[in-house]
Enzyme design. Structure first.
Site, PDB file in Angstrom:
ATOM      1  N   ARG A   1       0.988  11.795  -8.840  1.00  0.00           N
ATOM      2  CA  ARG A   1      -0.045  12.270  -7.917  1.00  0.00           C
ATOM      3  C   ARG A   1      -1.333  12.659  -8.625  1.00  0.00           C
ATOM      4  NH1 ARG A   1       1.979  13.396  -2.927  1.00  0.00           N
ATOM      5  NH2 ARG A   1       0.176  14.671  -2.457  1.00  0.00           N
TER       6      ARG A   1
ATOM      7  N   GLU B   1      -6.308  -2.929 -11.072  1.00  0.00           N
ATOM      8  CA  GLU B   1      -6.003  -1.497 -11.139  1.00  0.00           C
ATOM      9  C   GLU B   1      -5.199  -1.107 -12.373  1.00  0.00           C
ATOM     10  OE1 GLU B   1      -3.915   0.107  -7.739  1.00  0.00           O
ATOM     11  OE2 GLU B   1      -2.603  -1.617  -7.622  1.00  0.00           O
TER      12      GLU B   1
ATOM     13  N   LYS C   1      -3.793  -5.798  -7.947  1.00  0.00           N
ATOM     14  CA  LYS C   1      -2.796  -5.354  -8.933  1.00  0.00           C
ATOM     15  C   LYS C   1      -3.361  -5.482 -10.339  1.00  0.00           C
ATOM     16  CE  LYS C   1      -0.547  -3.503  -7.221  1.00  0.00           C
ATOM     17  NZ  LYS C   1      -0.516  -3.296  -5.813  1.00  0.00           N
TER      18      LYS C   1
ATOM     19  N   TRP D   1      -5.468  15.847 -10.303  1.00  0.00           N
ATOM     20  CA  TRP D   1      -6.341  14.676 -10.234  1.00  0.00           C
ATOM     21  C   TRP D   1      -7.708  15.257  -9.880  1.00  0.00           C
ATOM     22  CZ3 TRP D   1      -9.316  12.150  -6.418  1.00  0.00           C
ATOM     23  CH2 TRP D   1      -9.686  10.840  -6.713  1.00  0.00           C
TER      24      TRP D   1
ATOM     25  N   ASN E   1      -4.128  21.618  -3.853  1.00  0.00           N
ATOM     26  CA  ASN E   1      -4.397  20.189  -3.731  1.00  0.00           C
ATOM     27  C   ASN E   1      -5.292  20.026  -2.516  1.00  0.00           C
ATOM     28  OD1 ASN E   1      -4.318  17.391  -3.466  1.00  0.00           O
ATOM     29  ND2 ASN E   1      -2.287  17.397  -2.516  1.00  0.00           N
ATOM     30  N   GLY E   2      -6.426  19.344  -2.688  1.00  0.00           N
ATOM     31  CA  GLY E   2      -7.320  19.145  -1.547  1.00  0.00           C
ATOM     32  C   GLY E   2      -8.746  19.494  -1.913  1.00  0.00           C
TER      33      GLY E   2
ATOM     34  N   LYS F   1      -1.665   8.113  -6.964  1.00  0.00           N
ATOM     35  CA  LYS F   1      -0.890   7.288  -6.037  1.00  0.00           C
ATOM     36  C   LYS F   1      -1.188   7.603  -4.576  1.00  0.00           C
ATOM     37  CE  LYS F   1       3.318   4.988  -5.262  1.00  0.00           C
ATOM     38  NZ  LYS F   1       2.623   3.698  -5.289  1.00  0.00           N
TER      39      LYS F   1
ATOM     40  N   HIS G   1     -18.228 -21.712  -1.053  1.00  0.00           N
ATOM     41  CA  HIS G   1     -19.401 -21.074  -0.448  1.00  0.00           C
ATOM     42  C   HIS G   1     -19.992 -19.986  -1.342  1.00  0.00           C
ATOM     43  CE1 HIS G   1     -18.769 -23.277   3.222  1.00  0.00           C
ATOM     44  NE2 HIS G   1     -17.496 -22.893   3.237  1.00  0.00           N
TER      45      HIS G   1
ATOM     46  N   GLU H   1      -4.077  -9.207  -2.977  1.00  0.00           N
ATOM     47  CA  GLU H   1      -3.138  -8.266  -3.589  1.00  0.00           C
ATOM     48  C   GLU H   1      -2.973  -8.553  -5.088  1.00  0.00           C
ATOM     49  OE1 GLU H   1      -2.027  -5.525  -2.896  1.00  0.00           O
ATOM     50  OE2 GLU H   1      -0.213  -5.235  -4.066  1.00  0.00           O
TER      51      GLU H   1
ATOM     52  N   CYS I   1      -3.391  15.751  -6.161  1.00  0.00           N
ATOM     53  CA  CYS I   1      -2.681  16.635  -7.090  1.00  0.00           C
ATOM     54  C   CYS I   1      -1.244  16.870  -6.605  1.00  0.00           C
ATOM     55  CB  CYS I   1      -3.380  17.978  -7.163  1.00  0.00           C
ATOM     56  SG  CYS I   1      -5.131  17.841  -7.501  1.00  0.00           S
TER      57      CYS I   1
HETATM   58  C1  F6R Z   1      -2.432  -0.093  -4.882  1.00  0.00           C
HETATM   59  C2  F6R Z   1      -2.163   1.176  -4.252  1.00  0.00           C
HETATM   60  C3  F6R Z   1      -3.150   1.702  -3.278  1.00  0.00           C
HETATM   61  C4  F6R Z   1      -2.419   2.159  -2.014  1.00  0.00           C
HETATM   62  C5  F6R Z   1      -3.383   2.838  -1.028  1.00  0.00           C
HETATM   63  C6  F6R Z   1      -2.687   3.229   0.268  1.00  0.00           C
HETATM   64  O1  F6R Z   1      -1.442  -0.446  -5.777  1.00  0.00           O
HETATM   65  O2  F6R Z   1      -1.172   1.776  -4.499  1.00  0.00           O
HETATM   66  O3  F6R Z   1      -4.126   0.756  -2.972  1.00  0.00           O
HETATM   67  O4  F6R Z   1      -1.828   1.041  -1.432  1.00  0.00           O
HETATM   68  O5  F6R Z   1      -3.946   3.966  -1.626  1.00  0.00           O
HETATM   69  O6  F6R Z   1      -1.645   4.104   0.017  1.00  0.00           O
HETATM   70  P1  F6R Z   1      -0.527   4.357   1.115  1.00  0.00           P
HETATM   71  O7  F6R Z   1       0.211   3.089   1.307  1.00  0.00           O
HETATM   72  O8  F6R Z   1       0.313   5.447   0.569  1.00  0.00           O
HETATM   73  O9  F6R Z   1      -1.243   4.754   2.375  1.00  0.00           O
END
Ligand code: F6R
Length: 626
Positions: free
Chosen positions: A31, A508, A505, A85, A111-112, A621, A524, A501, A2
């Site tokens: 967030r 998500e 991408k 969130w 938040n938490g 995020k 395999h 990766e 949040c």
């Molecule tokens: C993917 C993404 C997440 C973050 C992960 C770690 O696009 O954004 O997988 O990479 O939550 O976040 P940080 O780098 O902030 O520790």
């Protein structure tokens, strides 16, 4: 998770603090975005002077703005705001923050997670409290409110309440009793910063919310409680005495407010993808020593003997940052010949890790606030490892908790799907591996100088991929594959993590099933998936394993699976149904070029499907809870 904001403005003419709070929430929306709200101290006709009023709305911030139209909470210059969130209780108006204790005396945002909330809720209910929401936060609100109603000291009431709760929190409360207004906040876990400027004071989960007012912020440490009033911010300890101030040093943030705008792009993600060549420029600025074939980092770096003492590296990270960590493993093992393990931070903590003397733990994180990464890094430190943060946020918890930091200089990343922060992490990993290799004499001066030269030549190559024409060509490919049932991403060696990766991408932001695999592993098991409904994207760069990857492509084609080939290996270009030609660079740097078309592919597929690119469902995020 949040986002929290709080403000007390003294600017002449300021009579609707909700505007300032909403402006702050807009920068924090990444967030969490399932509901939002504000709570202000307001003199309302018909209400007691100084009544605390809240507005809360499920859904995006626009819903809250709609509810506030026409100055619904005007007549106030102090308040708190929140973007949520959901953790406890579904997204709804009732579960949205701020919460009140039903007395019009306080509004609280959090938040938490309050871990012992069920126990506390039962006690409060037994004492006659009627709850209005399913949240853990409301428990905290009643604990604060009951005390405040009797002794009228908000900071003291928050301190007493926090001593009863177990868990992680960033919390802010605004209160008014008998005409006296107070604004307080505290932190144990999730980030919180405070700032004082000419015409006000603010608190926020992220400096982005404060940047329009000042670039000088103070990050609170775990266990801090801050009391804010016009012209004053006093930091105390939750477990300390009232009025016992502790010193916290302010940081000057070198981000500008522009960075938090879309700058004409339809989405932050696209803007951030296109920023990647500038990011490369910033990440290498003042760090290259071409004549010595070496690099340097700002601040108090390790000496050569220190670096020679490293016998083993453990990399700890989550999500995209973990993929950068896997690239770093190839780089450090290849260039400095040190054994490297890469662990999901969330697994490291519970797998009885072995830290031998000479272990360096590298925590990689964009935000520097990811709960799992912080906990894993702290465990590594307790077990005797030296710690290095590769991080984008100066002053974040990770940078403060690690012995050393390499800042990635990507600038603020707002799009939930990480793009430019990943690129910046790859560059930091390349530079650090080069430094280690030179310090340990694995790389000689000439090799170091050549690697630096390759890095300097990378920028125009990267720029050739960051054009509208290139992006349009990827969109055309996306159009041909958008309705596929699934996607398999294959890469080998240093490009294996790029396959991971690319798949992350895509899933998500477009919610399509996608898997990343090491190309050699396909036969395999995953080969059983190949059919016309599954597109395979294969990364193949010129180099040691190009032939092997080529035979993998043939195996997919033989089973009538559509193939998109991506890379500099010319021999693979005729094998793809679609081809993305990538300029040649060294194998070590090739991930930096390959990831761009994969980011664009995910972006265009999501856009064609009409998905909310910057705010994908269920995600936030910054994951500040475990
Ligand atoms: C993917 C993404 C997440 C973050 C992960 C770690 O696009 O954004 O997988 O990479 O939550 O976040 P940080 O780098 O902030 O520790």
């Amino acid at each position: 998770m949040c986002g929290i904001v709080g403000a007390w403005m003294t600017r002449a003419g300021m009579d609707d603090i909700a505007d300032v709070l909403v402006e702050g929430l807009r920068t924090l929306e990444y967030r969490g975005y399932d509901s939002s709200g504000v709570g202000v101290v307001r003199s309302d006709p018909g209400a007691a002077p100084g009544a605390v009023r809240v507005a809360r709305k499920m859904g995006r911030l626009e819903n809250l703005e709609e509810a506030l139209k026409g100055g619904a909470l005007a007549g106030a210059n102090v308040g708190v705001g929140h973007t949520r969130w959901a953790t406890h209780g579904e997204p709804s108006d009732e579960n949205a923050h701020p919460h009140t204790d039903g007395t019009e005396q306080i509004a609280l945002v959090h938040n938490g997670i309050i871990e012992n909330y069920l126990e506390l809720r039962a006690e409060l209910e037994a004492a006659g409290v009627v709850f209005q929401s399913e949240t853990d936060t409301e428990v905290l609100t009643h604990l604060v409110g009951r005390r405040y109603a009797t002794d009228g000291d908000l900071a003291g009431s928050l301190r007493a309440a926090l001593r009863q709760v177990k868990g992680y929190y960033a919390v802010a409360v605004v209160g008014n009793r008998d005409g006296v207004t107070e604004l307080v906040c505290a932190r144990q876990g999730p980030p919180l910063c405070v700032a004082m400027f000419e015409d006000g004071v603010m608190l926020a989960s992220d400096v982005l919310a404060v940047l329009p007012h000042t670039r000088e912020v103070t990050y609170l440490s775990d266990g801090d409680l801050a009391v804010l009033s016009p012209g004053s911010v006093r930091v105390e300890r939750i477990d300390g005495e009232a009025g016992e101030a502790v010193e916290r040093v302010a940081t000057l943030v070198d981000w500008d407010t522009e960075a938090a705008n879309k700058g004409g792009y339809p989405h932050f993600m696209l803007k951030e993808i296109f920023e990647q060549s500038e990011v490369l420029g910033r990440a290498i600025h003042n760090r290259l020593l071409p004549t010595q074939g070496d690099v340097q980092f700002e601040g108090d770096g390790w000496s050569d003997p220190d670096l020679n003492g490293i016998g083993r590296v453990q990399i700890l990270a989550c999500g995209t940052a973990l993929h950068a960590g896997i690239v770093a493993r190839y780089l450090i093992e290849g260039l400095a010949r040190i054994p490297v393990e890469v662990d999901f931070a969330s697994e490291y903590r519970y797998c009885e890790p072995v830290v031998s003397p000479g272990t360096l733990a590298i925590a990689i994180s964009q935000s520097g606030e990811t709960a799992d990464t912080l906990a894993a890094m702290r465990l590594a430190r307790e077990l005797g490892a030296q710690t290095l943060a590769i991080c984008n946020v100066q002053g974040s918890t990770l940078t403060r908790d690690c012995q050393k930091t390499i800042l990635t200089h990507a600038g603020p990343e707002i799009g939930v799907a990480s793009t430019k922060a990943f690129t910046a992490q790859l560059i930091a990993a390349y530079l650090f591996a080069l430094r280690l290799g030179r310090a340990r004499r694995v790389l000689d001066e000439a090799t170091g100088a050549r690697m630096i030269e390759e890095l300097r030549h990378l920028r125009p190559k990267l720029e050739s991929l960051l054009t509208t024409e290139f992006s349009d060509s990827i969109r055309k490919i996306a159009e041909r594959h958008v309705n596929q049932n699934g996607f398999l991403f294959l890469g080998r060696g240093v490009n294996y993590p790029i396959a991971l990766e690319g798949a992350l991408k895509l899933k998500e932001i477009s919610y399509v099933h996608a898997e990343g695999y090491a190309a050699g592993e396909m036969k395999h098991g995953p080969i059983a998936l190949i059919d016309p409904g599954l597109t395979t994207l294969v990364i193949n760069t010129k180099g040691r394993v190009a032939d092997k990857v080529r035979s993998g492509i043939e195996q997919v084609r033989a089973r009538k699976g559509p193939v998109i080939v991506l890379g500099s290996d010319e021999g693979s270009w005729s094998l793809g149904d679609d081809v993305v030609k990538i300029p040649e660079t060294s194998e070590w740097l090739s991930p930096l070029l390959h990831v761009v078309p994969l980011q664009l592919f995910a972006y265009h597929v999501a856009d064609l499907k009409g998905c909310d690119i910057d705010k994908p469902r269920n995600l936030a995020k910054s994951v500040t809870v475990e």
